[in-house]
Design a protein around this motif. Structure first.
Motif, PDB file in Angstrom:
ATOM      1  N   MET A 151       0.835  -1.197   0.000  1.00  0.00           N
ATOM      2  CA  MET A 151       0.000   0.000   0.000  1.00  0.00           C
ATOM      3  C   MET A 151       0.872   1.251   0.000  1.00  0.00           C
ATOM      4  O   MET A 151       0.606   2.204  -0.743  1.00  0.00           O
ATOM      5  N   HIS A 152       1.940   1.258   0.803  1.00  0.00           N
ATOM      6  CA  HIS A 152       2.856   2.400   0.826  1.00  0.00           C
ATOM      7  C   HIS A 152       3.542   2.575  -0.529  1.00  0.00           C
ATOM      8  O   HIS A 152       3.692   3.699  -1.013  1.00  0.00           O
ATOM      9  N   GLN A 153       3.939   1.469  -1.132  1.00  0.00           N
ATOM     10  CA  GLN A 153       4.570   1.546  -2.445  1.00  0.00           C
ATOM     11  C   GLN A 153       3.583   2.056  -3.493  1.00  0.00           C
ATOM     12  O   GLN A 153       3.954   2.839  -4.366  1.00  0.00           O
ATOM     13  N   SER A 154       2.349   1.629  -3.399  1.00  0.00           N
ATOM     14  CA  SER A 154       1.328   2.091  -4.335  1.00  0.00           C
ATOM     15  C   SER A 154       1.086   3.585  -4.189  1.00  0.00           C
ATOM     16  O   SER A 154       0.913   4.290  -5.184  1.00  0.00           O
ATOM     17  N   MET A 155       1.066   4.049  -2.953  1.00  0.00           N
ATOM     18  CA  MET A 155       0.890   5.481  -2.726  1.00  0.00           C
ATOM     19  C   MET A 155       2.071   6.260  -3.296  1.00  0.00           C
ATOM     20  O   MET A 155       1.890   7.316  -3.898  1.00  0.00           O
ATOM     21  N   ALA A 156       3.275   5.731  -3.121  1.00  0.00           N
ATOM     22  CA  ALA A 156       4.460   6.398  -3.672  1.00  0.00           C
ATOM     23  C   ALA A 156       4.385   6.434  -5.199  1.00  0.00           C
ATOM     24  O   ALA A 156       4.727   7.443  -5.819  1.00  0.00           O
ATOM     25  N   MET A 157       3.918   5.342  -5.791  1.00  0.00           N
ATOM     26  CA  MET A 157       3.776   5.303  -7.245  1.00  0.00           C
ATOM     27  C   MET A 157       2.687   6.267  -7.700  1.00  0.00           C
ATOM     28  O   MET A 157       2.807   6.896  -8.752  1.00  0.00           O
ATOM     29  N   ALA A 158       1.644   6.409  -6.905  1.00  0.00           N
ATOM     30  CA  ALA A 158       0.538   7.300  -7.269  1.00  0.00           C
ATOM     31  C   ALA A 158       0.988   8.759  -7.300  1.00  0.00           C
ATOM     32  O   ALA A 158       0.471   9.553  -8.084  1.00  0.00           O
ATOM     33  N   THR A 159       1.929   9.105  -6.445  1.00  0.00           N
ATOM     34  CA  THR A 159       2.436  10.477  -6.447  1.00  0.00           C
ATOM     35  C   THR A 159       3.526  10.664  -7.493  1.00  0.00           C
ATOM     36  O   THR A 159       4.032  11.771  -7.661  1.00  0.00           O
ATOM     37  N   GLU A 160       3.864   9.590  -8.188  1.00  0.00           N
ATOM     38  CA  GLU A 160       4.833   9.583  -9.290  1.00  0.00           C
ATOM     39  C   GLU A 160       6.166  10.234  -8.917  1.00  0.00           C
ATOM     40  O   GLU A 160       6.756  10.970  -9.696  1.00  0.00           O
ATOM     41  N   GLN A 183       1.178  17.553   2.996  1.00  0.00           N
ATOM     42  CA  GLN A 183       0.685  16.576   2.022  1.00  0.00           C
ATOM     43  C   GLN A 183       1.115  15.164   2.410  1.00  0.00           C
ATOM     44  O   GLN A 183       0.324  14.225   2.342  1.00  0.00           O
ATOM     45  N   GLN A 184       2.372  15.025   2.832  1.00  0.00           N
ATOM     46  CA  GLN A 184       2.877  13.717   3.244  1.00  0.00           C
ATOM     47  C   GLN A 184       2.132  13.226   4.472  1.00  0.00           C
ATOM     48  O   GLN A 184       1.794  12.047   4.579  1.00  0.00           O
ATOM     49  N   GLN A 185       1.824  14.135   5.384  1.00  0.00           N
ATOM     50  CA  GLN A 185       1.084  13.775   6.587  1.00  0.00           C
ATOM     51  C   GLN A 185      -0.319  13.281   6.222  1.00  0.00           C
ATOM     52  O   GLN A 185      -0.792  12.277   6.770  1.00  0.00           O
ATOM     53  N   ILE A 186      -0.972  13.960   5.289  1.00  0.00           N
ATOM     54  CA  ILE A 186      -2.309  13.555   4.849  1.00  0.00           C
ATOM     55  C   ILE A 186      -2.238  12.181   4.185  1.00  0.00           C
ATOM     56  O   ILE A 186      -3.063  11.303   4.451  1.00  0.00           O
ATOM     57  N   LEU A 187      -1.241  11.997   3.329  1.00  0.00           N
ATOM     58  CA  LEU A 187      -1.071  10.718   2.641  1.00  0.00           C
ATOM     59  C   LEU A 187      -0.809   9.595   3.644  1.00  0.00           C
ATOM     60  O   LEU A 187      -1.418   8.522   3.560  1.00  0.00           O
ATOM     61  N   ASP A 188       0.059   9.849   4.615  1.00  0.00           N
ATOM     62  CA  ASP A 188       0.363   8.843   5.637  1.00  0.00           C
ATOM     63  C   ASP A 188      -0.865   8.513   6.476  1.00  0.00           C
ATOM     64  O   ASP A 188      -1.114   7.348   6.787  1.00  0.00           O
ATOM     65  N   ALA A 189      -1.646   9.545   6.820  1.00  0.00           N
ATOM     66  CA  ALA A 189      -2.854   9.315   7.616  1.00  0.00           C
ATOM     67  C   ALA A 189      -3.871   8.501   6.822  1.00  0.00           C
ATOM     68  O   ALA A 189      -4.520   7.603   7.374  1.00  0.00           O
ATOM     69  N   SER A 190      -4.001   8.794   5.542  1.00  0.00           N
ATOM     70  CA  SER A 190      -4.926   8.032   4.691  1.00  0.00           C
ATOM     71  C   SER A 190      -4.494   6.580   4.584  1.00  0.00           C
ATOM     72  O   SER A 190      -5.318   5.671   4.670  1.00  0.00           O
ATOM     73  N   THR A 191      -3.208   6.388   4.399  1.00  0.00           N
ATOM     74  CA  THR A 191      -2.685   5.026   4.308  1.00  0.00           C
ATOM     75  C   THR A 191      -2.910   4.282   5.619  1.00  0.00           C
ATOM     76  O   THR A 191      -3.316   3.118   5.619  1.00  0.00           O
ATOM     77  N   ALA A 192      -2.690   4.947   6.736  1.00  0.00           N
ATOM     78  CA  ALA A 192      -2.905   4.319   8.053  1.00  0.00           C
ATOM     79  C   ALA A 192      -4.374   3.957   8.242  1.00  0.00           C
ATOM     80  O   ALA A 192      -4.686   2.877   8.756  1.00  0.00           O
TER      81      ALA A 192
END
Length: 165
Positions: free
Chosen positions: A51-60, A68-77
């Protein structure tokens, strides 16, 4: 005629007995022999990593601000917490029992229990986490290669639809 009836019922009932649904106790023994709960628990960190790798790929690979990173991390969590809850053994166990009951006969369950208790079965169980981890890693590589191609195909489809007016 009487002999035919006796033969018919003997064949019918022996087939019915032979293909009997497995007992819940034997399914429990199989799930325990397979270490199904442990395997489910081992899958969650791999899913989290994926899931973390997918999020990293999504942000290209774009650099994100701290917010933004905090929001992304919270969503992933949140997604991972939801996944852990929905895929907990307590929730998945009844589904496994039902699927095994509907898919296997008692004889097949007995054979699987014997396999998972054998040295080959124990080796299979012990090595599956590493096999799954390697598979997930290779799948991530494949997905990383495939995503740009999929995006290009989708973009081409959208352009084709727009140009067809």
């Amino acid at each position: 005629m009487r002999r035919f009836s006796i033969l018919f019922f003997a064949v019918f009932f022996s087939t019915a007995v032979h293909a009997a649904s497995p007992s819940d106790a034997s399914i429990e023994e199989l799930l325990n022999s397979m270490h199904a709960e442990k395997i489910m628990d081992l899958m969650l960190p791999a899913i989290d990593k994926s899931m973390h790798q997918s999020m990293a790929m999504a942000t290209e690979g774009k650099t994100l601000s701290a917010k933004q990173q905090q929001i992304l991390d919270a969503s992933t969590a949140k997604m991972m917490a939801l996944m852990k809850d929905e895929m907990s053994w307590d929730k998945m166990h009844p589904m496994y029992v039902q699927i095994y009951r509907e898919s296997f006969t008692q004889e097949e369950i007995d054979g699987l229990v014997a396999f998972y208790k054998s040295p080959a079965g124990v080796a299979y169980i012990n090595k599956m986490p590493a096999v799954m981890q390697k598979t997930m890693g290779l799948m991530q590589t494949r997905m990383a290669e495939m995503i740009p191609k999929m995006k290009a195909a989708i973009q081409q489809a959208v352009e084709d639809v727009q140009n067809s007016k």
